[in-house]
Design a protein around this motif. Structure first.
Motif, mmCIF file in Angstrom:
data_model
loop_
_atom_site.group_PDB
_atom_site.id
_atom_site.type_symbol
_atom_site.label_atom_id
_atom_site.label_comp_id
_atom_site.label_asym_id
_atom_site.label_seq_id
_atom_site.Cartn_x
_atom_site.Cartn_y
_atom_site.Cartn_z
ATOM 1 N N HIS A 97 63.742 6.331 -5.808
ATOM 2 C CA HIS A 97 63.616 5.476 -6.983
ATOM 3 C C HIS A 97 62.188 5.602 -7.500
ATOM 4 N N PHE A 98 62.017 5.375 -8.787
ATOM 5 C CA PHE A 98 60.715 5.533 -9.437
ATOM 6 C C PHE A 98 60.484 4.367 -10.383
ATOM 7 N N ASP A 99 59.242 3.886 -10.452
ATOM 8 C CA ASP A 99 58.975 2.904 -11.488
ATOM 9 C C ASP A 99 58.724 3.626 -12.816
ATOM 10 N N SER A 100 58.715 2.850 -13.887
ATOM 11 C CA SER A 100 58.656 3.421 -15.235
ATOM 12 C C SER A 100 57.236 3.571 -15.755
ATOM 13 N N LEU A 101 56.233 3.320 -14.913
ATOM 14 C CA LEU A 101 54.855 3.251 -15.385
ATOM 15 C C LEU A 101 54.235 4.642 -15.510
ATOM 16 N N VAL A 102 54.538 5.317 -16.619
ATOM 17 C CA VAL A 102 54.034 6.675 -16.847
ATOM 18 C C VAL A 102 53.194 6.779 -18.125
ATOM 19 N N HIS A 103 53.147 5.702 -18.917
ATOM 20 C CA HIS A 103 52.271 5.612 -20.089
ATOM 21 C C HIS A 103 52.591 6.637 -21.182
ATOM 22 N N ASP A 104 53.795 7.138 -21.210
ATOM 23 C CA ASP A 104 54.165 8.128 -22.226
ATOM 24 C C ASP A 104 55.681 8.117 -22.353
ATOM 25 N N PRO A 105 56.219 7.801 -23.533
ATOM 26 C CA PRO A 105 57.679 7.727 -23.668
ATOM 27 C C PRO A 105 58.380 9.058 -23.409
ATOM 28 N N HIS A 106 57.711 10.178 -23.720
ATOM 29 C CA HIS A 106 58.314 11.488 -23.471
ATOM 30 C C HIS A 106 58.429 11.733 -21.968
ATOM 31 N N VAL A 107 57.408 11.345 -21.216
ATOM 32 C CA VAL A 107 57.449 11.515 -19.766
ATOM 33 C C VAL A 107 58.510 10.597 -19.156
ATOM 34 N N LEU A 108 58.648 9.390 -19.680
ATOM 35 C CA LEU A 108 59.664 8.475 -19.164
ATOM 36 C C LEU A 108 61.061 9.031 -19.409
ATOM 37 N N GLU A 147 61.820 12.165 -19.591
ATOM 38 C CA GLU A 147 61.991 13.280 -18.666
ATOM 39 C C GLU A 147 62.253 12.776 -17.249
ATOM 40 N N LEU A 148 61.580 11.703 -16.860
ATOM 41 C CA LEU A 148 61.830 11.121 -15.547
ATOM 42 C C LEU A 148 63.279 10.671 -15.428
ATOM 43 N N VAL A 149 63.783 10.026 -16.449
ATOM 44 C CA VAL A 149 65.192 9.602 -16.451
ATOM 45 C C VAL A 149 66.115 10.810 -16.390
ATOM 46 N N ARG A 150 65.738 11.881 -17.070
ATOM 47 C CA ARG A 150 66.586 13.072 -17.066
ATOM 48 C C ARG A 150 66.675 13.706 -15.681
ATOM 49 N N VAL A 151 65.537 13.864 -15.017
ATOM 50 C CA VAL A 151 65.548 14.602 -13.748
ATOM 51 C C VAL A 151 65.971 13.732 -12.571
ATOM 52 N N ALA A 152 65.671 12.429 -12.615
ATOM 53 C CA ALA A 152 66.002 11.554 -11.490
ATOM 54 C C ALA A 152 67.314 10.816 -11.696
ATOM 55 N N GLY A 153 67.692 10.624 -12.956
ATOM 56 C CA GLY A 153 68.887 9.851 -13.267
ATOM 57 C C GLY A 153 68.525 8.458 -13.730
ATOM 58 N N ALA A 154 69.242 7.945 -14.695
ATOM 59 C CA ALA A 154 68.944 6.623 -15.239
ATOM 60 C C ALA A 154 69.143 5.524 -14.210
ATOM 61 N N ASP A 155 69.909 5.809 -13.166
ATOM 62 C CA ASP A 155 70.138 4.800 -12.128
ATOM 63 C C ASP A 155 69.036 4.778 -11.077
ATOM 64 N N ARG A 156 68.006 5.623 -11.242
ATOM 65 C CA ARG A 156 66.941 5.732 -10.241
ATOM 66 C C ARG A 156 65.581 5.320 -10.774
ATOM 67 N N VAL A 157 65.509 4.814 -11.979
ATOM 68 C CA VAL A 157 64.245 4.410 -12.591
ATOM 69 C C VAL A 157 64.256 2.902 -12.798
ATOM 70 N N LEU A 158 63.140 2.254 -12.441
ATOM 71 C CA LEU A 158 63.028 0.802 -12.460
ATOM 72 C C LEU A 158 61.812 0.401 -13.287
ATOM 73 N N LEU A 159 61.894 -0.717 -13.948
ATOM 74 C CA LEU A 159 60.782 -1.195 -14.762
ATOM 75 C C LEU A 159 59.579 -1.501 -13.874
ATOM 76 N N GLY A 160 58.392 -1.052 -14.287
ATOM 77 C CA GLY A 160 57.166 -1.321 -13.534
ATOM 78 C C GLY A 160 55.992 -1.509 -14.462
ATOM 79 N N SER A 161 55.093 -2.440 -14.106
ATOM 80 C CA SER A 161 53.953 -2.737 -14.989
ATOM 81 C C SER A 161 52.598 -2.602 -14.309
ATOM 82 N N ASP A 162 52.518 -2.597 -12.969
ATOM 83 C CA ASP A 162 51.255 -2.672 -12.230
ATOM 84 C C ASP A 162 50.511 -3.957 -12.568
#
Length: 337
Positions: A265-276, A278-293
């Motif tokens: 699982h991965f948090d969403s804190l990547v600071h770039d909508p394009h990277v987010l 891509e993260l959803v694409r490679v890991a799956g939408a069911d593996r990404v979680l909201l994160g703010s630090d």
């Protein structure tokens, strides 16, 4: 709540009792000296001022809840500040650190049941004590533990951690992988490169150790959340897959490395909508979680705005916003701390 709550899985608490316990102890001065070399004087000065300003949100539940309400966040998964790891501590002091951290985080979260859930700490520098510390965290009602990307002289692939991984899998505990410090040291001591480059590097190295060593083959049920979107690894996983296919020495895992992203699982804190996206694409939408630090300056005060900027399809957006975390925290089973 009639709909799935908005859940932030990357939020921190500062525990003064931990720092009081290590004050003046042998090893602390050397650890602080290393931290100073790695970050540089400018970064230390800015960070000190930033933390002073944010102490209320790091320690006071009322201030935390007010900030959550302002950001539209219903639930936080709260972990100790990574500055509390203290992986230099000898066994007796390490036991004091994790007990104080576990109890302190649990007490903080207990002030807002249903809104705050917590993670504890384990001493990675003492692998033989890690399972005991995990059990202590779970005994306090915490959902799991937070770990760094390595301990001095040990990578997460070290066989000495096998009992810890086995216990984490058995108990369905969450393991939040959050680096603290980067071993590139003085090469990153200007312009806050220790964080902007160092943290995603450490994430990528740590996850690669877990993948290539076969830890995820041996423990497929592990519930690992990688902070900062997993660092550089998800967007550069093709190079790892190529090495696995091209070189016999890169075949430590049973399957191409990219397939293991869908076990993490991965948090969403990547600071770039394009990277987010891509993260959803490679890991799956069911593996990404909201994160703010929350509430540090390298996080975001508007995690929902950052998620909306990615323009995900509605089902994927809702999964990242809270559905995935609700399942991981077992809120869908109605479990309470």
């Amino acid at each position: 709540m009639t709909e799935t709550p908005t859940i932030d899985v990357h939020a921190h608490v500062l525990l003064p009792q931990v720092e009081e316990a290590v004050a003046g102890r042998s090893g602390l001065a050397a650890a602080r000296e290393l931290d100073a070399r790695r970050n540089g004087p400018d970064a230390l000065a800015v960070s000190a001022a930033m933390i002073r300003e944010r102490i209320p949100r790091l320690t006071d539940v009322t201030a935390r809840l007010a900030a959550m309400d302002a950001a539209g966040v219903d639930v936080q998964l709260v972990s100790p500040s990574p500055s509390h790891y203290h992986y230099w501590a000898e066994p007796d002091l390490a036991r004091t650190v994790w007990r104080l951290a576990n109890a302190g985080t649990a007490a903080h979260c207990a002030q807002a049941p249903g809104r705050l859930y917590g993670l504890g700490l384990v001493p990675l520098q003492h692998p033989d004590l890690a399972a005991e510390a995990l059990d202590d965290a779970l005994g306090h009602g915490l959902r799991g533990v937070e770990i760094s990307s390595h301990a001095p002289g040990r990578e997460l692939s070290d066989p000495a951690y096998e009992p810890f991984w086995a216990r984490a899998e058995e108990t369905e505990a969450i393991v939040f992988l959050h680096p603290f410090g980067c071993t590139l040291d003085e090469r990153l001591d200007r312009w806050y490169l220790s964080n902007t480059v160092g943290q995603p590097t450490e994430n990528a190295v740590a996850l690669s150790h877990l993948i290539f060593s076969g830890v995820l083959d041996r423990h497929p049920g592990l519930k690992i959340i990688a902070a900062h979107g997993g660092g550089y690894l998800p967007t550069h996983i093709g190079r790892s897959d190529h090495a696995w296919r091209a070189r016999s020495d890169a075949r430590g895992c049973a399957h191409p490395p990219g397939t293991y992203l869908r076990r993490l699982h991965f948090d969403s804190l990547v600071h770039d909508p394009h990277v987010l996206r891509e993260l959803v694409r490679v890991a799956g939408a069911d593996r990404v979680l909201l994160g703010s630090d929350f509430p540090f300056d390298m996080g975001t005060e508007d995690p929902l705005g950052a998620l909306r900027a990615a323009g995900l399809p509605a089902p994927d957006h809702d999964a990242v916003r809270g559905g995935n975390a609700a399942a991981l925290l077992r809120l869908d089973r109605g479990e309470q701390p």
